[in-house]
Design a protein around this motif. Sequence first.
Motif, PDB file in Angstrom:
ATOM      1  N   GLU A  64      -6.876  -7.864  -2.247  1.00 35.76           N
ATOM      2  CA  GLU A  64      -6.525  -6.558  -1.686  1.00 35.76           C
ATOM      3  C   GLU A  64      -5.753  -6.693  -0.373  1.00 35.76           C
TER       4      GLU A  64
ATOM      5  N   ASP B  78      -4.703   3.454  -2.042  1.00 40.12           N
ATOM      6  CA  ASP B  78      -4.679   1.993  -2.088  1.00 40.12           C
ATOM      7  C   ASP B  78      -5.518   1.357  -0.982  1.00 40.12           C
TER       8      ASP B  78
ATOM      9  N   TYR C  77       0.865  -1.174   0.000  1.00 41.18           N
ATOM     10  CA  TYR C  77       0.000   0.000   0.000  1.00 41.18           C
ATOM     11  C   TYR C  77       0.903   1.226   0.000  1.00 41.18           C
TER      12      TYR C  77
ATOM     13  N   ALA D 271     -10.735   8.252  -2.017  1.00 39.51           N
ATOM     14  CA  ALA D 271     -10.213   6.886  -2.015  1.00 39.51           C
ATOM     15  C   ALA D 271      -9.801   6.413  -3.392  1.00 39.51           C
ATOM     16  N   ARG D 272     -10.325   7.047  -4.425  1.00 36.29           N
ATOM     17  CA  ARG D 272     -10.054   6.552  -5.773  1.00 36.29           C
ATOM     18  C   ARG D 272      -8.637   6.821  -6.230  1.00 36.29           C
TER      19      ARG D 272
ATOM     20  N   ARG E 170     -12.230   0.740  -3.380  1.00 39.07           N
ATOM     21  CA  ARG E 170     -10.965   0.430  -2.718  1.00 39.07           C
ATOM     22  C   ARG E 170     -11.238  -0.391  -1.456  1.00 39.07           C
TER      23      ARG E 170
END
Length: 302
Positions: free
Chosen positions: A189, A110, A3, A106-107, A139
């Motif tokens: 993720e 990570d 991240y 958030a876009r 996300r």
Amino acid sequence: MAYKTILVHVDDAPHAAARILMAAELALQDGAHLIGAAMTGVSRFLYQNEMVDEQDPNLALHLDFLRQRARRALVQFGPHVQALGLRSFEERLLDDEPGAGLSLLARHADLVVLSQADPERQGAPLPDYQAQVLTDAGRPVLLVPHAARTASAIAVNAAGVASAGAPAPGQHVLVAWNASKEAARALHEALPLLARAASVHLAIFDAELRPGVYGDKPGEDVQRWLERHGIHAGIVLRQSARQGLLKRPADIGDALLALASELGSDLLVLGAYGHSRFRETLLGGVTRTVLESMHLPVLMAH
């Protein structure tokens, strides 16, 4: 894989310190940039549609109060993360509601770090902002329980580098695996956390009810996929309690949390379900149960 940009919600809630600490520790572990975002609570669409007259003295006073409150939260954010040893961070203040504003920011991140939904809001007619971010941000979201620690467990040197062997968040990870696309997304993720975990377990409930979905041996396919990423995962097969005359499986949310306690897990990875705007159907039953009763951090993806 790591991240590299982490977004954390900043406000004046009493549990904000725990969420900021978790986000800062993750940033230290990955050498990531941390964005602390505070929201005024006024939807940006009101401004865009010219529904707000900032010249109205009463409204202007209220908006100023909201902005000052958000700024006060951000003033504490910088010194907090600096004291933990973090060097790469920024502060953002948005005229927006938490759900919409965080989803937008958030876009280009990570990972999003939020706190557990406020228990005093359970049963409200509209969803908590955590659920909105889960479904709208695109996300993964790491939810931190209200009872989480507020003292750092990571040693940082003068250069702001986490010391070797320092404990990372998520040493013992439990993954809820049902072979769905949501579970697959959440597992993918979570790879940066799984890669440095001391132990990983895949929990599969009621495998016999879905023959063929989990592979010849339940969990074997996903276990091999993880091994190619250098991650060894054990498989835990459980059967949920049966209820009613038809003996249908019960909601496994509580069973997952009980298993996490049994294994000593300090992170749960879970796919989030749902799409409706209304709280009653926004998230699936397992997701709702975990959000309301969680006692450990939960990483979710939708």
